[in-house]
Design a protein around this motif. Structure first.
Motif, PDB file in Angstrom:
ATOM      1  N   ILE A 292       0.848  -1.185   0.000  1.00  0.00           N
ATOM      2  CA  ILE A 292       0.000   0.000   0.000  1.00  0.00           C
ATOM      3  C   ILE A 292       0.885   1.237   0.000  1.00  0.00           C
ATOM      4  N   ARG A 293       0.279   2.370  -0.315  1.00  0.00           N
ATOM      5  CA  ARG A 293       0.957   3.651  -0.177  1.00  0.00           C
ATOM      6  C   ARG A 293      -0.061   4.687   0.283  1.00  0.00           C
ATOM      7  N   PRO A 294       0.235   5.399   1.373  1.00  0.00           N
ATOM      8  CA  PRO A 294       1.381   5.219   2.270  1.00  0.00           C
ATOM      9  C   PRO A 294       1.131   4.094   3.275  1.00  0.00           C
ATOM     10  N   GLY A 295       2.188   3.720   4.022  1.00  0.00           N
ATOM     11  CA  GLY A 295       2.051   2.743   5.087  1.00  0.00           C
ATOM     12  C   GLY A 295       2.643   1.390   4.816  1.00  0.00           C
ATOM     13  N   LYS A 296       3.486   1.296   3.787  1.00  0.00           N
ATOM     14  CA  LYS A 296       4.054   0.017   3.365  1.00  0.00           C
ATOM     15  C   LYS A 296       4.694  -0.791   4.493  1.00  0.00           C
ATOM     16  N   PRO A 297       5.469  -0.187   5.437  1.00  0.00           N
ATOM     17  CA  PRO A 297       6.200  -1.025   6.403  1.00  0.00           C
ATOM     18  C   PRO A 297       5.384  -1.534   7.590  1.00  0.00           C
ATOM     19  N   THR A 298       4.062  -1.460   7.534  1.00  0.00           N
ATOM     20  CA  THR A 298       3.229  -1.897   8.653  1.00  0.00           C
ATOM     21  C   THR A 298       3.518  -3.350   9.028  1.00  0.00           C
ATOM     22  N   LEU A 299       3.624  -3.585  10.337  1.00  0.00           N
ATOM     23  CA  LEU A 299       3.914  -4.916  10.881  1.00  0.00           C
ATOM     24  C   LEU A 299       2.732  -5.383  11.713  1.00  0.00           C
ATOM     25  N   PHE A 300       2.393  -6.657  11.578  1.00  0.00           N
ATOM     26  CA  PHE A 300       1.308  -7.232  12.372  1.00  0.00           C
ATOM     27  C   PHE A 300       1.780  -8.534  12.999  1.00  0.00           C
ATOM     28  N   ALA A 301       1.577  -8.633  14.313  1.00  0.00           N
ATOM     29  CA  ALA A 301       1.966  -9.837  15.049  1.00  0.00           C
ATOM     30  C   ALA A 301       0.838 -10.250  15.978  1.00  0.00           C
ATOM     31  N   THR A 316       1.071  11.005   8.725  1.00  0.00           N
ATOM     32  CA  THR A 316       0.135  10.785   7.623  1.00  0.00           C
ATOM     33  C   THR A 316      -0.010   9.300   7.334  1.00  0.00           C
ATOM     34  N   SER A 317       1.106   8.585   7.221  1.00  0.00           N
ATOM     35  CA  SER A 317       1.051   7.142   6.979  1.00  0.00           C
ATOM     36  C   SER A 317       0.327   6.428   8.107  1.00  0.00           C
ATOM     37  N   SER A 318       0.639   6.801   9.330  1.00  0.00           N
ATOM     38  CA  SER A 318       0.046   6.147  10.484  1.00  0.00           C
ATOM     39  C   SER A 318      -1.462   6.332  10.503  1.00  0.00           C
ATOM     40  N   MET A 319      -1.925   7.559  10.247  1.00  0.00           N
ATOM     41  CA  MET A 319      -3.363   7.818  10.263  1.00  0.00           C
ATOM     42  C   MET A 319      -4.094   7.020   9.198  1.00  0.00           C
ATOM     43  N   ASP A 362      -3.414   2.302  -3.231  1.00  0.00           N
ATOM     44  CA  ASP A 362      -3.045   3.681  -2.894  1.00  0.00           C
ATOM     45  C   ASP A 362      -4.198   4.397  -2.197  1.00  0.00           C
ATOM     46  N   TYR A 363      -3.818   5.348  -1.353  1.00  0.00           N
ATOM     47  CA  TYR A 363      -4.803   6.175  -0.656  1.00  0.00           C
ATOM     48  C   TYR A 363      -4.505   7.643  -0.937  1.00  0.00           C
ATOM     49  N   LEU A 364      -5.392   8.285  -1.676  1.00  0.00           N
ATOM     50  CA  LEU A 364      -5.224   9.681  -2.024  1.00  0.00           C
ATOM     51  C   LEU A 364      -5.987  10.551  -1.033  1.00  0.00           C
ATOM     52  N   ARG A 365      -5.308  11.549  -0.488  1.00  0.00           N
ATOM     53  CA  ARG A 365      -5.973  12.532   0.352  1.00  0.00           C
ATOM     54  C   ARG A 365      -6.603  13.565  -0.577  1.00  0.00           C
ATOM     55  N   VAL A 366      -7.905  13.811  -0.416  1.00  0.00           N
ATOM     56  CA  VAL A 366      -8.602  14.665  -1.369  1.00  0.00           C
ATOM     57  C   VAL A 366      -9.401  15.756  -0.659  1.00  0.00           C
ATOM     58  N   ARG A 367      -9.533  16.859  -1.366  1.00  0.00           N
ATOM     59  CA  ARG A 367     -10.393  17.974  -0.928  1.00  0.00           C
ATOM     60  C   ARG A 367     -11.580  18.023  -1.874  1.00  0.00           C
ATOM     61  N   LEU A 368     -12.776  18.171  -1.310  1.00  0.00           N
ATOM     62  CA  LEU A 368     -13.998  18.173  -2.111  1.00  0.00           C
ATOM     63  C   LEU A 368     -14.427  19.586  -2.463  1.00  0.00           C
ATOM     64  N   THR A 369     -14.841  19.775  -3.703  1.00  0.00           N
ATOM     65  CA  THR A 369     -15.452  21.027  -4.149  1.00  0.00           C
ATOM     66  C   THR A 369     -16.669  20.685  -4.991  1.00  0.00           C
ATOM     67  N   THR A 370     -17.539  21.683  -5.175  1.00  0.00           N
ATOM     68  CA  THR A 370     -18.688  21.527  -6.054  1.00  0.00           C
ATOM     69  C   THR A 370     -18.599  22.595  -7.134  1.00  0.00           C
TER      70      THR A 370
END
Length: 421
Positions: A292-301, A316-319, A362-370
Motif C-alpha cells: 500500500i501507499r502510504p504505510g508500506k512497512p506496517t507490521l502485524f503480530a 500521515t502514513s500512520s493515520m 493507494d490512498y489519495l488525500r482529497v479535498r472536495l469542491t462543487t
C-alpha cells in the motif's frame, strides 16, 4: 558503512485485511442499562412480547367505533355520548357500545369495543368542556384503525430487535428499556497500549533539540483508538534500542488486549520493532509489509491471541493505516462482527489524473469542491512526510490494487473524514 537494508516482503492489502479481521473478540461483562451506550452487544435481543402489548392511541381525542362516524361530515356531524375517559397510566374498565365514545390521550390504551380514534380537532365541544353523559359532535369520518397503533404493529413477539455484535446507540437503549432489560451483556472495552519509538522524538510539551521532532503519533493514535471504542494506555517514548522496546512491550502487553507501536517498523539500520517483537509468544510476527501507499512497512503480530502492530512513523502514513486497517480490526476485537469499515462516503469526480503501481493499493488525500453541480475530489500534494494533506483533506480515495490509471473526471468513491461512526 552498513549495506542496504533488506526489502520488505509485501503482502497484498486484501490478504492483510483478512488476517487482521481474524482477531478474537475480548470477553464479556454485564453492565447496567444506563452504562450500555456505545458498548457492543454480546447477545442478540428478540422481542419478548408484542409491542405495543395492546392497541394504543397516537392522538389526543376520542375512542370510537368507526362505523358510528362513517357518515360524519362538517355539515352533518355524528353525535355520540361520552361514557368516560381512559385515565393516564390506566385503562378504561368498560366497553364502548354503539353510539358511545371515550376520551383518550396520546399513548392511551384503546378501550374494548373501540377500533379508531377521532382527533380532538375534529370534535365539539373540546374535551375540557364536556362531562360524562354529554354529547360530542364528530365532524370527520374515520376508518377502522385510524390514529391507532395496533397490538404488535411495532414489533411482534419473537421478532429480531438487536443483533449480537452491534454497537449500542441511544435509540437501541430505548428498545432495551421498553422490554425491561435492566442489565446488558456487552463486550468489555478492549484495552490497547500505545508506544512511540525513536531517538528523534520528544514530548509535544518540549522544545525539540537539534535533530528532534515532537511525538505526534501518540496523541493522534490515542484519539483514534478511543474513537474505535477502546481504552488506551499511553506508554510514552522508547528509544531505538531493541532491548528497551522489548522490556516496554513485556511490561505493557500482559495487562492489555493489544499493543500498537508507532515508528520503528521500516527495514533500516535504526528500525527495531521487528527485532524486539521476535520474542513474542507464538505465533509472533504474522507479516511485515503491506503493498500500500502510504504505510508500506506496517507490521502485524499475534502474541497468543493479542494483536501487536508496528505502525509507520510519519503521522500521515500512520493515520491512513489506522483508518484503512487498524480501526476495523479494533472493532472486531471489541466484538463488532459485520460493520462497514467506512460507512460515510460519497461519489465524486477525480480532479486530476493519477497513476498507481500494479498490485499496490493507494490512498489519495482529497479535498472536495462543487463546480457546476458536480462534486470533485482534488488530490492534495505532499507525500507521507507531510501532515498538511490530511489536515486539509475531506476524505480519502482508495485506488484498488488492480487499478493503475485514473483519468481526470473518473468517478471515485470518497471515504469521508469525521463521519465514521
Amino acid at each position: 558503512m552498513p549495506g542496504s537494508p533488506p526489502s520488505l516482503k509485501l503482502l497484498p492489502a486484501e490478504e492483510a485485511r483478512r488476517i487482521m479481521a481474524g482477531v478474537a473478540p475480548v470477553d464479556v461483562e454485564r453492565v447496567p442499562l444506563r452504562r450500555a451506550g456505545g458498548r457492543v452487544l454480546a447477545e442478540a435481543l428478540s422481542a419478548p412480547e408484542d409491542l405495543p402489548p395492546g392497541a394504543r392511541s397516537v392522538m389526543d381525542g376520542y375512542a370510537v367505533r368507526a362505523g358510528d362516524v362513517a357518515a360524519a361530515t362538517a355539515g352533518a356531524p355524528a353525535a355520540l355520548r361520552l361514557t368516560g375517559v381512559v385515565p393516564m397510566g390506566g385503562v378504561f374498565g368498560g366497553q364502548v357500545e354503539a353510539g358511545e365514545l371515550v376520551g383518550i390521550s396520546t399513548g392511551g390504551f384503546l378501550p374494548a369495543g373501540a377500533d379508531a380514534v377521532v382527533m380532538i380537532e375534529h370534535t365539539e365541544p373540546r374535551s375540557g368542556d364536556v362531562t360524562v353523559g354529554d354529547r360530542v359532535r364528530i365532524f370527520s369520518a374515520v376508518a377502522t384503525g385510524a390514529n391507532v397503533i395496533a397490538a404488535g404493529e411495532d414489533l411482534r413477539d419473537g421478532a429480531a430487535v438487536l443483533a449480537r455484535g452491534r454497537r449500542l446507540r441511544p435509540q437501541d437503549l430505548a428498545a432495551l428499556a421498553t422490554f425491561g432489560v435492566a442489565e446488558v451483556l456487552v463486550h468489555r472495552r478492549p484495552r490497547i497500549a500505545l508506544l512511540s519509538t525513536g531517538n528523534e522524538l520528544c514530548d509535544p510539551t518540549e522544545r525539540p533539540g537539534p535533530g528532534q521532532v515532537r511525538d505526534v503519533n501518540q496523541a493522534v493514535l490515542g484519539a483514534q483508538i478511543e474513537s474505535a471504542g477502546c481504552a488506551v494506555t499511553y506508554g510514552g517514548i522508547v528509544r531505538d534500542r531493541a532491548d528497551d522496546l522489548r522490556t516496554a512491550v513485556s511490561l505493557l502487553l500482559p495487562g492489555h488486549d493489544g499493543l500498537i507501536l508507532s515508528g520503528g517498523s521500516s527495514v533500516g539500520v535504526k528500525d527495531v520493532s521487528a527485532e524486539a517483537l521476535g520474542d513474542l509468544d507464538a505465533p509472533g510476527i504474522v507479516f511485515h509489509g503491506i503493498d500500500i501507499r502510504p504505510g508500506k512497512p506496517t507490521l502485524f503480530a499475534l502474541s497468543g491471541h493479542k494483536p501487536v502492530l508496528g505502525m509507520p512513523g510519519f503521522p500521515t502514513s500512520s493515520m491512513i493505516v489506522f483508518d484503512a486497517f487498524v480501526r476495523p480490526m479494533l472493532w472486531r476485537l471489541g466484538g463488532e462482527e459485520a460493520r462497514d469499515p467506512w460507512p460515510a462516503h460519497c461519489p465524486a469526480r477525480l480532479g486530476r489524473a493519477y497513476t498507481s503501481a500494479r498490485g499496490r493499493e493507494d490512498y489519495l488525500r482529497v479535498r472536495l469542491t462543487t463546480e457546476d453541480g458536480q462534486r470533485w475530489a482534488h488530490p492534495l500534494v505532499g507525500g507521507s512526510a507531510a501532515i498538511s494533506n490530511v489536515l486539509l483533506a475531506d476524505g480519502l480515495v482508495r485506488v484498488d490494487a488492480d487499478r493503475e490509471e485514473l483519468a481526470r473526471g473518473d468517478t471515485a468513491l470518497v471515504w469521508l473524514y469525521g463521519r465514521d461512526s
